[in-house]
Scaffold this active site. Structure first.
Site, PDB file in Angstrom:
ATOM      1  N   ASP A 296      24.804  -8.579   6.887  1.00 36.95           N
ATOM      2  CA  ASP A 296      25.089  -9.681   5.964  1.00 36.95           C
ATOM      3  C   ASP A 296      26.571  -9.766   5.627  1.00 36.95           C
ATOM      4  O   ASP A 296      27.147 -10.855   5.610  1.00 36.95           O
ATOM      5  CB  ASP A 296      24.276  -9.513   4.677  1.00 36.95           C
ATOM      6  CG  ASP A 296      24.610 -10.601   3.670  1.00 36.95           C
ATOM      7  OD1 ASP A 296      24.373 -11.787   3.982  1.00 36.95           O
ATOM      8  OD2 ASP A 296      25.131 -10.272   2.584  1.00 36.95           O
TER       9      ASP A 296
ATOM     10  N   LEU B   1       0.802  -1.233   0.000  1.00 35.09           N
ATOM     11  CA  LEU B   1       0.000   0.000   0.000  1.00 35.09           C
ATOM     12  C   LEU B   1       0.832   1.278   0.000  1.00 35.09           C
ATOM     13  O   LEU B   1       0.304   2.367   0.184  1.00 35.09           O
ATOM     14  CB  LEU B   1      -0.997   0.017   1.165  1.00 35.09           C
ATOM     15  CG  LEU B   1      -1.898  -1.219   1.278  1.00 35.09           C
ATOM     16  CD1 LEU B   1      -2.828  -1.081   2.460  1.00 35.09           C
ATOM     17  CD2 LEU B   1      -2.667  -1.473  -0.001  1.00 35.09           C
ATOM     18  N   CYS B   2       2.135   1.168  -0.194  1.00 29.08           N
ATOM     19  CA  CYS B   2       3.006   2.337  -0.272  1.00 29.08           C
ATOM     20  C   CYS B   2       3.019   2.830  -1.720  1.00 29.08           C
ATOM     21  O   CYS B   2       3.195   2.037  -2.646  1.00 29.08           O
ATOM     22  CB  CYS B   2       4.400   1.933   0.183  1.00 29.08           C
ATOM     23  SG  CYS B   2       5.479   3.292   0.592  1.00 29.08           S
ATOM     24  N   HIS B   3       2.825   4.120  -1.904  1.00 31.53           N
ATOM     25  CA  HIS B   3       2.796   4.686  -3.253  1.00 31.53           C
ATOM     26  C   HIS B   3       4.179   4.659  -3.902  1.00 31.53           C
ATOM     27  O   HIS B   3       5.164   4.994  -3.246  1.00 31.53           O
ATOM     28  CB  HIS B   3       2.329   6.148  -3.206  1.00 31.53           C
ATOM     29  CG  HIS B   3       0.907   6.316  -2.860  1.00 31.53           C
ATOM     30  ND1 HIS B   3       0.468   6.394  -1.559  1.00 31.53           N
ATOM     31  CD2 HIS B   3      -0.201   6.409  -3.635  1.00 31.53           C
ATOM     32  CE1 HIS B   3      -0.845   6.547  -1.543  1.00 31.53           C
ATOM     33  NE2 HIS B   3      -1.280   6.551  -2.786  1.00 31.53           N
TER      34      HIS B   3
ATOM     35  N   MET C 167       8.731   6.616   4.420  1.00 30.66           N
ATOM     36  CA  MET C 167       8.946   5.172   4.281  1.00 30.66           C
ATOM     37  C   MET C 167      10.190   4.872   3.459  1.00 30.66           C
ATOM     38  O   MET C 167      10.911   3.919   3.735  1.00 30.66           O
ATOM     39  CB  MET C 167       7.719   4.492   3.669  1.00 30.66           C
ATOM     40  CG  MET C 167       6.490   4.525   4.557  1.00 30.66           C
ATOM     41  SD  MET C 167       6.788   3.887   6.227  1.00 30.66           S
ATOM     42  CE  MET C 167       7.348   2.243   5.889  1.00 30.66           C
ATOM     43  N   GLU C 168      10.466   5.689   2.461  1.00 27.44           N
ATOM     44  CA  GLU C 168      11.657   5.488   1.636  1.00 27.44           C
ATOM     45  C   GLU C 168      12.927   5.703   2.461  1.00 27.44           C
ATOM     46  O   GLU C 168      13.884   4.936   2.350  1.00 27.44           O
ATOM     47  CB  GLU C 168      11.617   6.420   0.425  1.00 27.44           C
ATOM     48  CG  GLU C 168      10.619   6.013  -0.640  1.00 27.44           C
ATOM     49  CD  GLU C 168       9.144   6.260  -0.293  1.00 27.44           C
ATOM     50  OE1 GLU C 168       8.285   5.770  -1.040  1.00 27.44           O
ATOM     51  OE2 GLU C 168       8.844   6.931   0.726  1.00 27.44           O
TER      52      GLU C 168
END
Length: 144
Positions: free
Chosen positions: A114, A61-63, A99-100
């Site tokens: 990692d 749901l993130c644009h 969010m980005e």
């Protein structure tokens, strides 16, 4: 997804930070470029930038947004010991880029883990947070 079609296009900026804590010996291996997988900080920087660009593929749901800037900085911090990660993301759009920025920090930290996990499996990714957001209807937010 939330309909943002009626919102005005404005400049949006978000800054996020996080850390990955590790043993001093692991810190020294990263600092000295002595890990088998190569230059940890450069690879993690590229991973963070790539992640910011792919956030809508990762977060439901993130644009998808046309990003005009993604800057990911990784700094060795002997006092942790570990790496401090800062991501700055910018766009001109109808929704923010928080969010980005958060995704960029998260994936950069995962990449450090990692690349260094052969030396240490007890590293801790911590304190990923939004530091600043500018633009949009909700106004500016500064958390630090």
């Amino acid at each position: 997804m939330v309909d943002v079609g009626d919102k005005p296009v404005t400049e949006r900026i978000a800054v996020a930070k996080g850390e990955i804590h590790m043993q001093k010996a692991t810190f020294e291996l990263i600092r000295d470029g002595a890990l088998k997988k190569g230059d940890v900080l450069t690879v993690a920087q590229i991973a963070g930038i790539t992640a910011a660009k792919r956030t809508s593929d990762l977060i439901p749901l993130c644009h998808p947004l046309p990003l005009s800037k993604v800057d990911v900085e990784l700094a060795l911090d002997e006092s942790l010991p570990g790496v401090v990660i800062t991501a700055t993301v910018k766009t001109a759009g109808r929704t923010g880029v928080e969010m980005e920025a958060l995704t960029a920090v998260s994936v950069a930290a995962l990449t450090v883990y990692d690349m260094a996990k052969a030396a240490e499996k007890t590293m801790r990714i911590q304190n990923i947070r939004l530091v600043e957001k500018r633009g949009g209807q909700s106004g500016d937010v500064v958390n630090e």
